[in-house]
Design an enzyme around this catalytic site. Structure first.
Site, PDB file in Angstrom:
ATOM      1  N   GLY A  84       0.896  -1.202  -0.081  1.00 41.71           N
ATOM      2  CA  GLY A  84       0.110   0.034   0.087  1.00 41.71           C
ATOM      3  C   GLY A  84       0.880   1.108   0.091  1.00 41.71           C
ATOM      4  O   GLY A  84       0.462   2.323  -0.658  1.00 41.71           O
ATOM      5  N   ASN A 160      -6.907   5.081   9.763  1.00 33.31           N
ATOM      6  CA  ASN A 160      -6.324   3.762  10.488  1.00 33.31           C
ATOM      7  C   ASN A 160      -6.481   3.833  11.704  1.00 33.31           C
ATOM      8  O   ASN A 160      -6.516   2.381  12.525  1.00 33.31           O
ATOM      9  CB  ASN A 160      -5.128   3.605   9.943  1.00 33.31           C
ATOM     10  CG  ASN A 160      -4.278   4.898  10.218  1.00 33.31           C
ATOM     11  OD1 ASN A 160      -4.342   6.116   9.888  1.00 33.31           O
ATOM     12  ND2 ASN A 160      -3.187   4.648  10.865  1.00 33.31           N
ATOM     13  N   CYS A 332       6.490   5.841  20.568  1.00 33.95           N
ATOM     14  CA  CYS A 332       7.279   5.888  21.714  1.00 33.95           C
ATOM     15  C   CYS A 332       8.615   5.786  20.891  1.00 33.95           C
ATOM     16  O   CYS A 332       8.897   5.034  19.823  1.00 33.95           O
ATOM     17  CB  CYS A 332       7.179   4.447  22.389  1.00 33.95           C
ATOM     18  SG  CYS A 332       8.512   4.399  23.766  1.00 33.95           S
TER      19      CYS A 332
END
Length: 388
Positions: A84, A160, A332
């Site tokens: 994608g 998403n 993170c």
């Protein structure tokens, strides 16, 4: 079923509740079975005139037809890619090459697969990239597309993280009125909700196989007939000259099989998963009274629930609930947690955004699994709150 697929299915059944289907999906057994011959005896190069090559070419052509049928396209409008991300890069950078007007419009909540090539156009080629703001549900207002000529409008069809489905048809109409091509990042949408390229009015649409129970490392770009697009990669003439390189036959076959399967089960699965999503919300809310729902109920993916636990770090909640596989709304880096840029763009405070959990259901999700996950997450949330 081949032995590898059977072993994979057994391993998956023993795994903890998997609520991270927006990150990836398992390869469906039917898809693995269809791929297997092309990983073994059917090894031909589709460009070769050998019997093996002709068999591979027929399989690629069938997959093209299967994906085209799922999105309402013509088979010759399907260009297979390495995923994608590559499809979106080809759409954005390919449409930009030779464009008369160096201006694009997008949203403030795009996936990096689109946002990064747009940034490249802006920083390296001097393009103007307008970012539309979003409301508290991550939805744009197409009326905010400003006047003036455009080369490209690109928008994530289904978000998403949050699951919001954008008003793509209205966005496409606004972009077309300004002379631009329209690209939709359909990676999270295709296979989960009905997608029809003509109804949406798009010229380009990205697909990722591993988001709809196909293999990783393969995707596709829908390119409407007559759309001018330049290749990003250079080489031989495969895929109409837009994506050179020997085709990943097994992967392409898997994408086609996954598309055909999605077309057969999508309607029923959408209803089932939406009901389970709402059950998950009800179960969590009854145990965590101050839980904040971020995902909208309407005009959204049926499988996606993002919710935030105030006063916690989403990553800490998941660490305390090892029986649940899910994602957070933060990133993170070097031990420092940063809130999701999309949630900040939606107007959420950073402290709340850091407590976000993305729970995305799939075909293997059951009612028992939902109830068990809700119980585990509620206990983990309680353990993660500061004492006092």
């Amino acid at each position: 079923m081949n032995g590898a697929a059977a072993a994979g299915g057994a391993a998956e059944s023993a795994a903890p509740p998997f609520l991270d289907h927006n990150a990836t999906t398992p390869v469906a057994p039917e898809v693995a079975d269809r791929m297997w011959p092309f990983l073994t005896e059917a090894f031909g190069n589709p460009s070769s005139p050998t019997p093996q090559g002709r068999r591979a070419a027929r399989a690629v052509a069938e997959a093209r037809e299967q994906l085209a049928a799922l999105i309402g396209a013509h088979p010759d409008e399907i260009v297979f890619t390495g995923g994608g991300t590559e499809a979106s890069n080809l759409a954005v950078r390919g449409a930009a090459a030779g464009a008369e007007h160096r201006r694009a419009v997008t949203s403030a909540v795009e996936h990096p697969a689109t946002a990064a090539p747009l940034a490249h156009l802006r920083e390296v080629h001097g393009w103007r990239v307008d970012e539309l703001g979003v409301d508290a549900e991550a939805r744009i207002d197409p009326a905010e597309v400003s006047a003036g000529p455009l080369a490209l409008g690109t928008l994530i069809l289904a978000h998403n993280e949050v699951g919001t489905v954008q008003p793509m048809a209205a966005f496409a109409e606004a972009v077309r009125a300004r002379g631009g091509l329209v690209h939709a990042d359909g990676a999270q949408a295709v296979g989960k909700i009905p997608v029809d390229v003509d109804a949406l009015g798009v010229d380009l649409l990205s697909v990722a196989a591993h988001k709809l129970y196909g293999p990783k490392g393969v995707g596709a770009l829908y390119v409407r007939r007559g759309t001018r697009l330049a290749p990003v990669l250079r080489g031989a003439g495969q895929e109409g000259g837009l994506r050179p390189g020997t085709e990943n036959v097994a992967g392409i076959v898997g994408l086609g099989a996954a598309a055909a399967l999605a077309g057969a089960v999508m309607e029923a699965e959408s209803v089932r998963q939406e009901a389970l999503r709402e059950l998950l919300w009800t179960e969590l809310r009854s145990r965590i009274p101050d839980l904040v729902r971020i995902s909208p109920r309407a005009a959204a993916l049926p499988n996606t629930l993002m919710a935030a636990v105030p006063g916690t770090l989403g990553a800490s909640v998941l660490e305390a609930a090892p029986g649940v596989a899910a994602s957070t709304g933060s990133a993170c880096h070097a031990g420092v947690h940063a809130p999701s840029a999309a949630l900040i763009a939606m107007g959420f405070e950073p402290a709340l955004a850091l407590g976000a959990l993305r729970l995305s259901l799939g075909r293997s999700t059951t009612e028992a699994g939902v109830r068990g996950a809700a119980d585990s997450l509620a206990r983990a949330a309680a353990a993660s709150r500061p004492a006092g």
